[in-house]
Design an enzyme around this catalytic site. Structure first.
Site, PDB file in Angstrom:
ATOM      1  N   SER A   1       1.310  -1.289   0.278  1.00 18.69           N
ATOM      2  CA  SER A   1      -0.203  -0.145   0.120  1.00 18.69           C
ATOM      3  C   SER A   1       0.937   1.450  -0.001  1.00 18.69           C
ATOM      4  CB  SER A   1      -0.712   0.328   1.247  1.00 18.69           C
ATOM      5  OG  SER A   1      -1.404  -1.139   2.016  1.00 18.69           O
TER       6      SER A   1
ATOM      7  N   ASP B   1       6.415  -3.826  -1.327  1.00 16.71           N
ATOM      8  CA  ASP B   1       4.858  -2.650  -0.445  1.00 16.71           C
ATOM      9  C   ASP B   1       6.492  -2.473  -0.175  1.00 16.71           C
ATOM     10  OD1 ASP B   1       3.456  -1.616   0.910  1.00 16.71           O
ATOM     11  OD2 ASP B   1       3.535  -3.787   2.650  1.00 16.71           O
TER      12      ASP B   1
ATOM     13  N   ALA C   1       7.997   1.720   2.213  1.00 21.32           N
ATOM     14  CA  ALA C   1       8.020   1.789   3.401  1.00 21.32           C
ATOM     15  C   ALA C   1       8.384   2.989   3.782  1.00 21.32           C
ATOM     16  CB  ALA C   1       9.738   1.064   3.887  1.00 21.32           C
TER      17      ALA C   1
ATOM     18  N   GLY D   1       3.460   1.811   8.487  1.00 22.06           N
ATOM     19  CA  GLY D   1       2.109   2.009   8.100  1.00 22.06           C
ATOM     20  C   GLY D   1       2.048   3.916   8.565  1.00 22.06           C
TER      21      GLY D   1
ATOM     22  N   GLY E   1       0.071   5.336   5.684  1.00 24.51           N
ATOM     23  CA  GLY E   1      -0.789   5.391   5.594  1.00 24.51           C
ATOM     24  C   GLY E   1      -1.737   4.196   5.740  1.00 24.51           C
TER      25      GLY E   1
ATOM     26  N   GLU F   1      -0.818  -5.101   5.702  1.00 24.23           N
ATOM     27  CA  GLU F   1       0.848  -5.335   5.372  1.00 24.23           C
ATOM     28  C   GLU F   1       1.354  -6.059   5.895  1.00 24.23           C
ATOM     29  OE1 GLU F   1       1.797  -1.490   3.363  1.00 24.23           O
ATOM     30  OE2 GLU F   1       2.824  -1.151   5.418  1.00 24.23           O
TER      31      GLU F   1
HETATM   32  O1  LIG Z   1       0.531   2.695   5.798  1.00 20.18           O
HETATM   33  C1  LIG Z   1       1.417   3.080   4.753  1.00 20.18           C
HETATM   34  C2  LIG Z   1       2.630   1.911   4.273  1.00 20.18           C
HETATM   35  O2  LIG Z   1       3.057   0.721   5.208  1.00 20.18           O
HETATM   36  C3  LIG Z   1       3.126   2.271   2.846  1.00 20.18           C
HETATM   37  O3  LIG Z   1       3.929   1.354   2.485  1.00 20.18           O
HETATM   38  C4  LIG Z   1       4.485   3.102   3.418  1.00 20.18           C
HETATM   39  O4  LIG Z   1       3.673   4.036   4.616  1.00 20.18           O
HETATM   40  C5  LIG Z   1       5.201   3.963   2.632  1.00 20.18           C
HETATM   41  O5  LIG Z   1       4.599   4.975   1.702  1.00 20.18           O
HETATM   42  P1  LIG Z   1       4.587   5.684   0.581  1.00 20.18           P
HETATM   43  O6  LIG Z   1       4.817   4.794  -0.674  1.00 20.18           O
HETATM   44  O7  LIG Z   1       3.741   6.460   0.130  1.00 20.18           O
HETATM   45  O8  LIG Z   1       5.451   6.188   0.699  1.00 20.18           O
END
Ligand SMILES: O=C[C@H](O)[C@H](O)[C@H](O)COP(=O)(O)O
Length: 276
Positions: free
Chosen positions: A34, A102, A104, A116, A118, A124
């Site tokens: 996510s 995924d 991070a 987390g 998001g 996850e």
């Molecule tokens: O809860 C969200 C997830 O762990 C995301 O993978 C993490 O926050 C990274 O998100 P982004 O790719 O938007 O930096």
């Protein structure tokens, strides 16, 4: 000419490189993470699908509402984690998913990660834990030696709403709690003697963030994390904590898009040393 910012370009490059390496036609079950970086992984999956380079029966396991939408929009087949069967029942590890890709929030030298940002870390972690390989993708801002070095928004902790204030107070007393338990060397595990836990508030909605699972998020500020395994265990032991956004020793590779447009791949530092 690309209209993406440097950061977005870095996310996209990392996502494309990791998908190209790991999502081969032999992959039958793929975990889809996510966040904003995974959006680019989904973009690449769609391209590979259109080029006929994915397994014809590929099943994608979502990690959030957003992730399921990405899978659907790419015309891929979504599968429920619980409907999968273990690839090798005789194995000591449960691996129903071939590989999960995924994002991070921060990744340290051993590929321990904070996730987390998001609010998706419960699902996850469930998906990552059922995967033979967890591959992280991120831009250069997430590439650290120690957790807490760059990420200053705290550890996302999903908690039951029925006692969030009690859980908050207990999380703020992690140090005396660990001393009382006598099992973890908290003084070495993280930097702050007085952690601060903040209820995550929603944007464009009054009140707290409510996760896909109906829970709240506390962002727990502990400073630098020197022992991610201890921190993960200690937080998880507080009753009412549903899941903690520290993913210790789960990832096998992390791909980072760099500021100069290149992509770097890291494996855990201890693995690199073994190879030397
Ligand atoms: O809860 C969200 C997830 O762990 C995301 O993978 C993490 O926050 C990274 O998100 P982004 O790719 O938007 O930096």
């Amino acid at each position: 000419m690309s209209t993406l910012s440097l950061v977005e370009q870095a996310k996209r490059s990392a996502a494309f490189a990791a998908v190209d390496k790991h999502v081969t036609p032999s992959v039958r079950v793929l975990g889809v993470g996510s966040g904003s970086t995974v959006v680019y992984a989904a973009e690449r999956l769609l391209e590979l699908k259109n080029e006929g380079k994915l397994h014809p029966e590929l099943q994608c396991v979502p990690t959030s509402f957003q992730s399921k939408q990405l899978i659907n929009e790419a015309g891929l087949r979504a599968a429920d984690l619980d409907d999968l069967v273990d690839a090798d029942p005789s194995s000591t590890t449960y691996t129903a998913i071939d590989v999960t890709i995924d994002g991070a929030d921060e990744v340290d030298a051993e590929l321990n990660a904070i996730k987390g940002g998001g609010g998706a870390h419960l699902r996850e972690k469930l998906v990552a834990n059922a995967s033979a390989k967890l591959v992280l993708i991120a831009d250069y801002r997430k590439n650290s030696q120690v957790l807490g070095q760059n990420w200053d928004k705290g550890i996302p902790v999903e908690v039951s709403p029925i006692a969030w204030q009690t859980i908050k107070r207990q999380l703020e007393r992690l140090v005396p709690r660990s001393r009382a338990l006598g099992v973890l060397a908290t003084s070495d595990a993280f930097e702050l003697n007085h952690p601060v836990a903040t209820l995550r508030n929603a944007v464009r909605k009054a009140g707290p963030v409510v996760t896909d699972n109906g829970n709240f998020i506390l962002d727990v500020h502990v400073g630098r994390i020197h022992d991610p395994v201890a921190v993960e265990q200690l937080i998880k032991m507080v009753p009412g904590v549903v899941e903690v956004g520290v993913f210790s020793r789960m990832a096998c590779e992390a791909w980072f898009g760099n500021e100069d447009g290149s992509v770097s791949m890291r494996i855990p530092q201890s693995e690199t040393k073994k190879k030397d």
